[in-house]
Design an enzyme around this catalytic site. Structure first.
Site, PDB file in Angstrom:
ATOM      1  N   ASN A 141      61.053  49.965   2.521  1.00 24.92           N
ATOM      2  CA  ASN A 141      60.294  49.899   1.240  1.00 24.92           C
ATOM      3  C   ASN A 141      61.085  48.791   0.130  1.00 24.92           C
ATOM      4  O   ASN A 141      62.333  48.892   0.364  1.00 24.92           O
ATOM      5  CB  ASN A 141      59.892  50.979   0.730  1.00 24.92           C
ATOM      6  CG  ASN A 141      60.980  52.203   0.461  1.00 24.92           C
ATOM      7  OD1 ASN A 141      61.884  52.018   1.085  1.00 24.92           O
ATOM      8  ND2 ASN A 141      60.959  52.945  -0.563  1.00 24.92           N
ATOM      9  N   CYS A 148      49.073  51.754   3.989  1.00 22.13           N
ATOM     10  CA  CYS A 148      49.692  51.310   5.062  1.00 22.13           C
ATOM     11  C   CYS A 148      48.961  51.734   6.447  1.00 22.13           C
ATOM     12  O   CYS A 148      48.851  51.148   7.570  1.00 22.13           O
ATOM     13  CB  CYS A 148      51.381  51.980   5.102  1.00 22.13           C
ATOM     14  SG  CYS A 148      52.361  51.069   3.907  1.00 22.13           S
ATOM     15  N   GLU A 199      56.105  50.406   5.772  1.00 21.28           N
ATOM     16  CA  GLU A 199      55.353  50.015   7.077  1.00 21.28           C
ATOM     17  C   GLU A 199      54.743  48.667   7.004  1.00 21.28           C
ATOM     18  O   GLU A 199      54.584  47.600   7.950  1.00 21.28           O
ATOM     19  CB  GLU A 199      54.199  51.035   7.175  1.00 21.28           C
ATOM     20  CG  GLU A 199      54.625  52.501   7.442  1.00 21.28           C
ATOM     21  CD  GLU A 199      54.877  53.350   6.184  1.00 21.28           C
ATOM     22  OE1 GLU A 199      55.282  52.736   5.045  1.00 21.28           O
ATOM     23  OE2 GLU A 199      54.458  54.646   6.175  1.00 21.28           O
TER      24      GLU A 199
HETATM   25  N1  THU Z   1      56.422  54.326   0.318  1.00 22.37           N
HETATM   26  C1  THU Z   1      56.629  53.702   1.697  1.00 22.37           C
HETATM   27  O1  THU Z   1      57.654  52.843   1.866  1.00 22.37           O
HETATM   28  N2  THU Z   1      55.541  54.180   2.592  1.00 22.37           N
HETATM   29  C2  THU Z   1      54.533  54.754   2.414  1.00 22.37           C
HETATM   30  O2  THU Z   1      53.770  55.067   3.338  1.00 22.37           O
HETATM   31  C3  THU Z   1      54.535  55.825   1.521  1.00 22.37           C
HETATM   32  C4  THU Z   1      55.515  55.213   0.142  1.00 22.37           C
HETATM   33  C5  THU Z   1      57.458  53.838  -0.470  1.00 22.37           C
HETATM   34  C6  THU Z   1      56.858  53.094  -1.745  1.00 22.37           C
HETATM   35  C7  THU Z   1      57.794  53.486  -2.815  1.00 22.37           C
HETATM   36  O3  THU Z   1      58.906  52.657  -2.592  1.00 22.37           O
HETATM   37  C8  THU Z   1      58.158  54.963  -2.463  1.00 22.37           C
HETATM   38  O4  THU Z   1      58.114  55.106  -1.081  1.00 22.37           O
HETATM   39  C9  THU Z   1      57.731  55.896  -3.316  1.00 22.37           C
HETATM   40  O5  THU Z   1      56.474  56.011  -3.386  1.00 22.37           O
END
Ligand code: THU
Length: 134
Positions: free
Chosen positions: A47, A92, A60
Site C-alpha cells: 500500500n 480491491c 492488491e
Molecule cells: N489497504 C490495503 O492496502 N488493502 C486493502 O484491501 C485494505 C486497506 C490499505 C489502505 C491504507 O493504506 C491502509 O490499508 C488502511 O486502510
C-alpha cells in the site's frame, strides 16, 4: 483451486517481504500483496498512502497494476499479509475480479498464519465483470 504447500508458503513470504516496503505513515497499517501467475512467477505490491488520504493505493491494486503493465493478466492466487490477517477491501476485490474471478485469496497475518483461504467469488458474489459489457 488448491495450491501446493510450497507455493502457498512462497506466496505468503513474498507478501510478508513486500509489506515491509509499505508507505503507510497515516494509518500505520502495512499491507503486502503477492499475485501468483500461472507459470509460478510472483508479482508483489504494497500500500502507498497519500497526504490527501483519498489518493491512497492499496497493496492488491499496486500488485495488479504492476502485473498488467508488465503484460500479465492471468492470476491464480493472491496472498494478502497484514498485521492481523485483514481482508481485501471492496475496491480491491472488484479490481481482482476484473482479471481473475476464479482467483484463490489467502489472508495471512504478519507471522504468515493463514486467517482465511478461499475463492474470490465467495468474497464478491455476483460480481460485475467484463462479460457484462459484451
Ligand atoms: N489497504 C490495503 O492496502 N488493502 C486493502 O484491501 C485494505 C486497506 C490499505 C489502505 C491504507 O493504506 C491502509 O490499508 C488502511 O486502510
Amino acid at each position: 483451486m488448491p495450491l501446493d504447500e510450497p507455493v502457498r508458503r512462497a506466496l505468503i513470504a513474498a507478501a510478508q517481504e513486500v509489506r515491509l516496503r509499505a508507505y503507510a505513515p497515516y494509518s500505520n497499517y502495512r499491507v503486502g500483496a503477492a499475485l501468483l501467475l500461472p507459470d509460478g512467477r510472483i508479482v508483489t505490491g504494497c500500500n502507498v498512502e497519500n497526504a490527501t488520504f483519498g489518493a491512497t493505493i492499496c497493496a492488491e491494486r499496486t500488485a495488479v497494476v504492476k502485473a498488467v503493465s508488465e503484460g500479465e493478466r492471468h492470476f491464480v492466487a493472491v496472498a494478502v499479509v497484514t498485521a492481523n490477517g485483514g481482508s481485501p477491501c471492496g475496491i480491491c476485490r472488484q479490481v481482482l475480479y476484473e482479471f481473475a474471478p476464479e482467483l484463490t485469496v489467502i489472508m495471512a497475518d504478519e507471522g504468515g498464519r493463514i486467517v482465511h483461504e478461499g475463492a474470490l467469488y465467495d468474497l464478491l458474489p455476483h460480481g460485475f465483470g467484463p462479460a457484462h459489457l459484451v
